[in-house]
Design a protein around this motif. Structure first.
Motif, PDB file in Angstrom:
ATOM      1  N   THR A 133       0.836  -1.209   0.000  1.00  0.00           N
ATOM      2  CA  THR A 133       0.000   0.000   0.000  1.00  0.00           C
ATOM      3  C   THR A 133       0.867   1.253   0.000  1.00  0.00           C
ATOM      4  OG1 THR A 133      -1.750  -1.164   1.193  1.00  0.00           O
ATOM      5  CG2 THR A 133      -1.800   1.246   1.241  1.00  0.00           C
ATOM      6  N   GLN A 134       1.885   1.269   0.836  1.00  0.00           N
ATOM      7  CA  GLN A 134       2.781   2.424   0.918  1.00  0.00           C
ATOM      8  C   GLN A 134       3.510   2.637  -0.417  1.00  0.00           C
ATOM      9  OE1 GLN A 134       5.687   2.046   4.031  1.00  0.00           O
ATOM     10  NE2 GLN A 134       6.432   4.131   3.836  1.00  0.00           N
ATOM     11  N   PHE A 135       3.951   1.545  -1.020  1.00  0.00           N
ATOM     12  CA  PHE A 135       4.664   1.635  -2.299  1.00  0.00           C
ATOM     13  C   PHE A 135       3.741   2.202  -3.384  1.00  0.00           C
ATOM     14  CE2 PHE A 135       5.893  -0.150  -6.403  1.00  0.00           C
ATOM     15  CZ  PHE A 135       7.249   0.139  -6.450  1.00  0.00           C
ATOM     16  N   MET A 136       2.507   1.729  -3.418  1.00  0.00           N
ATOM     17  CA  MET A 136       1.562   2.200  -4.435  1.00  0.00           C
ATOM     18  C   MET A 136       1.289   3.689  -4.275  1.00  0.00           C
ATOM     19  SD  MET A 136      -1.060  -1.058  -4.461  1.00  0.00           S
ATOM     20  CE  MET A 136      -2.229  -0.322  -5.605  1.00  0.00           C
ATOM     21  N   GLN A 137       1.147   4.140  -3.042  1.00  0.00           N
ATOM     22  CA  GLN A 137       0.921   5.568  -2.795  1.00  0.00           C
ATOM     23  C   GLN A 137       2.118   6.396  -3.238  1.00  0.00           C
ATOM     24  OE1 GLN A 137       0.082   5.479   1.411  1.00  0.00           O
ATOM     25  NE2 GLN A 137      -2.116   5.043   1.115  1.00  0.00           N
ATOM     26  N   LYS A 138       3.306   5.904  -2.932  1.00  0.00           N
ATOM     27  CA  LYS A 138       4.532   6.615  -3.294  1.00  0.00           C
ATOM     28  C   LYS A 138       4.700   6.714  -4.804  1.00  0.00           C
ATOM     29  CE  LYS A 138       9.580   6.214  -2.955  1.00  0.00           C
ATOM     30  NZ  LYS A 138      10.702   5.360  -2.473  1.00  0.00           N
ATOM     31  N   GLU A 139       4.381   5.619  -5.523  1.00  0.00           N
ATOM     32  CA  GLU A 139       4.607   5.562  -6.969  1.00  0.00           C
ATOM     33  C   GLU A 139       3.394   6.045  -7.766  1.00  0.00           C
ATOM     34  OE1 GLU A 139       7.459   4.781  -8.425  1.00  0.00           O
ATOM     35  OE2 GLU A 139       8.443   4.435  -6.480  1.00  0.00           O
ATOM     36  N   GLY A 140       2.307   6.382  -7.073  1.00  0.00           N
ATOM     37  CA  GLY A 140       1.107   6.833  -7.780  1.00  0.00           C
ATOM     38  C   GLY A 140       0.411   5.720  -8.543  1.00  0.00           C
ATOM     39  N   ILE A 141       0.490   4.504  -8.043  1.00  0.00           N
ATOM     40  CA  ILE A 141      -0.161   3.351  -8.679  1.00  0.00           C
ATOM     41  C   ILE A 141      -1.570   3.240  -8.117  1.00  0.00           C
ATOM     42  CG2 ILE A 141      -0.078   0.846  -8.968  1.00  0.00           C
ATOM     43  CD1 ILE A 141       2.986   1.054  -8.705  1.00  0.00           C
ATOM     44  N   GLU A 142      -2.560   3.329  -8.986  1.00  0.00           N
ATOM     45  CA  GLU A 142      -3.938   3.520  -8.538  1.00  0.00           C
ATOM     46  C   GLU A 142      -4.589   2.253  -7.993  1.00  0.00           C
ATOM     47  OE1 GLU A 142      -6.162   5.302 -11.660  1.00  0.00           O
ATOM     48  OE2 GLU A 142      -5.054   7.198 -11.602  1.00  0.00           O
ATOM     49  N   ASP A 143      -4.311   1.091  -8.597  1.00  0.00           N
ATOM     50  CA  ASP A 143      -4.990  -0.131  -8.156  1.00  0.00           C
ATOM     51  C   ASP A 143      -4.062  -1.330  -8.369  1.00  0.00           C
ATOM     52  OD1 ASP A 143      -5.149  -0.825 -10.904  1.00  0.00           O
ATOM     53  OD2 ASP A 143      -7.077   0.187 -11.082  1.00  0.00           O
TER      54      ASP A 143
END
Length: 731
Positions: A330-340
């Motif tokens: 979850t943290q990685f997705m938020q950092k990289e702007g990965i939506e889903d």
């Protein structure tokens, strides 16, 4: 011949091939490999090779720049000479394959004469598709290298040019990776699993399901199953296939289907465990840099073995349960702007793709990878033909597509039928014709979860491979089911001689085709079958046909309504299954339909007129005749004038598994002016949504001479699923 050549003209006379026939060629043409293959073939037929000494007849193999197109060739045969021309080695090879089929079919007639008579003819030929592929899953069950080579020989006989080798999956790792020897020391072996247990149980009735004892071992007091290919074995296999112009495409499936590796290296997952998610096995962790180190190390050895420009990385059936539970993800997705999570999978695919492209390779993925978006330079292997618009989405993104549709091209499926392999529509009417250049070709697959033996693999593959080969090589105009059936018989005789344990039991099932003639107000009916020149009788009143019934002699026409029952007859009488088909040229055919609520464009049978076009659907909602809705249905048929009405009916489908349900009720409203409507029918559904299996229910009732110009039909979607209706039949 199979596949049928692009152009063929047969003349009178024959060429006599014998040991005194002269072989003429120029070494400078660079066809040494093909000539060596040809001489092996000649020796198998005549007992000795041909020489370049002058003889009574001549075979001339020529490099000609006048033959345009890769893999194209021209073959001319008269009484004195066979002349084979091509501009490249592939064309020469496929010309030799055509000669092989001609030689074999005629040598069997003249076994004791010392010569082979080959008919005089002229052939101009080239493939319709660049990609003509077969697949073999060696992970679920393992197959010997001898079998792989025999498989390649058989594919080459029918001008297929790709073998997609599925080398790794949850059930076994089959390729030696020297940096990680544990992958084959441990990952290539297993105790019997659930799939093996199924096979063992089935083997009690059919010995072809028995686990091959060549791959069963005793180790440390345990019975284990498995095997793997060394790098040297695979390199030698690649050379063997290359001599037959077959490209071996390796698949290392990722990030899912990786349990054979994850069992050994559980740190490659996001939670450090080797387990199962909601549906599939836990995948590699896409945010873990150690994963990419592992993947790149593995792929570096893979591409050193396989010179193919393609590497298949799978990217199918990825269970994301583990990813969703991980705070780090979850943290990685938020950092990289990965939506889903679909986009997270695409992140993984792009990382691996970047590496492979940096090594000069092109990447293939299964169509599941489209979900989160992929670069347009990936090749997409389309297999999920129950998912709407996959081909259209693929080419809209600019990707080349390889058609490997599960139906009809998964040969491991018990319901696979030769007729469907040869004829089933692969791209719907919505596929943009201007994008046909992005269709690379066709491929069929053999998944081996419950195929543990070479004999059973043969039975699943052949003669289905022949039907695929003709679809992939021959032009549409050269594809003819009736012709193919007749040409199949001598091919089966040759497969017998080669020891192929094919399975072909022609079915008595009839496949109906309809041709709605609106101008003359009638519907044409024709039948197809596996059998050659079958005797068919039919009735139009729903009664069981006998030899006193109508004899089928080709397309016949129905005016009004008919309940067709048809069957194939042999010396024992009518044979099951009987065909039952309702046909109606009703009053609403060709009348316009107004949709108050739209159909689901992903499950369209056609345009707005599909509900009054006269075509009834079959047993599949994806057959192009069932209009799909995810809302309530509310449509109005304009009869174009006030009309006396006697009855209404509409068929709906229920198939609980994929969420297809019958409506709660169907209402019919009538109006003469299109403004004021009166409800005249309220037809309740009496089938439970929990009922299993395919259910087709006809909602029908009399209208007793009521008059109307406008007929409104409402169907309530009470289950919030899919509803499918094929035709609004109005008399």
């Amino acid at each position: 011949m199979v596949p049928m050549p692009t152009e063929m003209n047969v003349s009178s006379g024959e060429f006599k091939l014998s040991s005194s026939t002269q072989l003429v060629f120029q070494s400078s043409d660079g066809f040494d490999q093909e000539l060596a293959f040809f001489q092996v073939l000649i020796k198998s037929q005549l007992g000795e090779e041909l020489t370049q000494e002058a003889g009574s007849t001549q075979i001339e193999i020529i490099k000609s720049e006048q033959i345009s197109g890769q893999e194209a060739y021209r073959l001319s045969i008269d009484k004195e000479k066979i002349r084979l021309e091509a501009s490249d080695s592939k064309g020469i090879f496929y010309g030799i394959i055509t000669l092989e089929q001609l030689m074999v079919s005629n040598s069997e007639k003249d076994q004791n004469s010392g010569e082979i008579l080959i008919p005089a003819l002229e052939i101009k030929d080239q493939p319709n598709y660049e990609w003509r592929g077969m697949h073999l899953d060696v992970s679920r069950h393992f197959f010997s290298m001898d079998y792989l080579k025999r498989y390649v020989d058989l594919l080459a006989l029918y001008k297929l040019n790709k073998l997609h080798l599925h080398l790794t999956d949850d059930q076994g790792w089959r390729i030696e990776i020297k940096k990680y020897p544990e992958l084959t020391e441990k990952g290539a072996w297993r105790e019997f699993n659930e799939q093996d247990s199924i096979c063992i149980e089935r083997s009690k009735e059919d010995p072809r399901f028995a686990i091959d004892p060549a791959h069963i071992y005793e180790r440390e007091g345990k019975t284990i199953y498995g095997g793997y290919y060394s790098q040297e074995e695979l390199k030698e296999f690649v050379e063997f296939a290359s001599a037959r112009h077959i490209e071996i495409i390796p698949e290392i499936d990722m990030p899912g289907h990786m349990m054979a590796a994850i069992d050994i290296f559980p740190e490659l997952t996001c939670n450090g465990e080797s387990a199962w998610g909601d549906v599939f096995s836990t995948p590699l962790c896409p945010i873990n840099e150690e994963v990419y180190t592992f993947v790149e190390n593995v792929l570096a050895e893979v591409i050193a073995i396989f010179p193919s420009k393609y590497v298949h990385i799978g990217a199918d059936e990825v269970d994301k349960t583990d990813w969703k539970k991980s705070a780090a993800v979850t943290q990685f997705m938020q950092k990289e702007g990965i939506e889903d999570y679909e986009a997270l999978q695409s992140y993984f695919v792009k990382r691996v793709t970047d590496y492979l492209q940096g090594q000069g390779k092109e990447v293939i993925v299964w169509d599941d990878a489209l979900g989160g978006g992929i670069p347009s330079d990936l090749k997409v292997m389309y297999w999920r033909n129950w998912v709407a618009n996959v081909p259209e989405k693929t080419v809209a993104n600019g990707n080349e597509i390889i058609i490997a549709a599960g139906n009809p091209f998964y040969f491991s499926t018990p319901k696979t039928k030769l007729y469907n392999v040869y004829t089933k529509e692969l791209l719907g009417s919505k596929f943009p014709q201007e994008k046909m250049n992005l269709v690379k070709g066709l491929q069929a697959s053999l998944w081996t979860e419950t195929i543990p033996s070479e004999e059973l693999a043969d039975a699943k593959l052949f003669p289905n491979v022949l039907a695929l080969a003709e679809r992939a090589w021959s032009t549409q105009t050269q594809q003819d089911w009736s012709s193919f059936k007749k040409r199949l018989k001598p091919q089966l005789e040759h497969l017998d001689q080669l020891g192929v344990k094919y399975e072909f039991s022609p079915s008595y099932e009839l496949v109906p085709f309809m041709n709605v003639d609106i101008e003359n107000k009638k519907i044409g009916i024709s039948f197809e079958t596996d059998l050659i020149d079958p005797v068919i009788y039919y009735t139009l009143d729903g009664s069981i046909p006998t030899t006193d019934s109508n004899l089928y002699e080709g397309e016949f026409f129905v005016e009004g309504s008919a309940s067709i029952v048809a069957a194939i007859f042999d010396e024992n009488g009518a044979q099951e299954p009987f065909l039952n088909k309702e046909v109606d040229f009703h009053k609403a055919i060709g009348k316009p339909v107004l949709y108050e609520k739209p159909w689901n464009p992903s499950y369209a049978a056609g345009d707005a007129g599909t509900l009054t076009d006269g075509y009834r659907g079959g047993d599949s909602y994806a057959d192009g005749y069932w209009q799909g809705f995810t809302s309530d249905i509310e449509v109005t048929v304009d009869m174009e004038e006030v009309t006396s009405l006697s009855s209404f009916s509409a068929r709906f489908m229920q198939l609980k598994g994929p969420g297809v349900f019958l409506p709660g009720s169907v209402e019919v409203w009538l109006s003469e002016d299109g403004g004021k409507f009166e409800k005249v029918l309220d037809l309740e559904n009496d089938v439970s949504p929990s009922d299993e299996g395919l259910i087709i229910k006809n909602f029908s009732a009399a209208l007793e001479g009521k008059t109307a110009r406008f007929i409104k039909v409402k169907a309530e979607n009470t289950q919030s699923g899919f509803m499918f209706v094929d035709e609004l039949v109005i008399y």
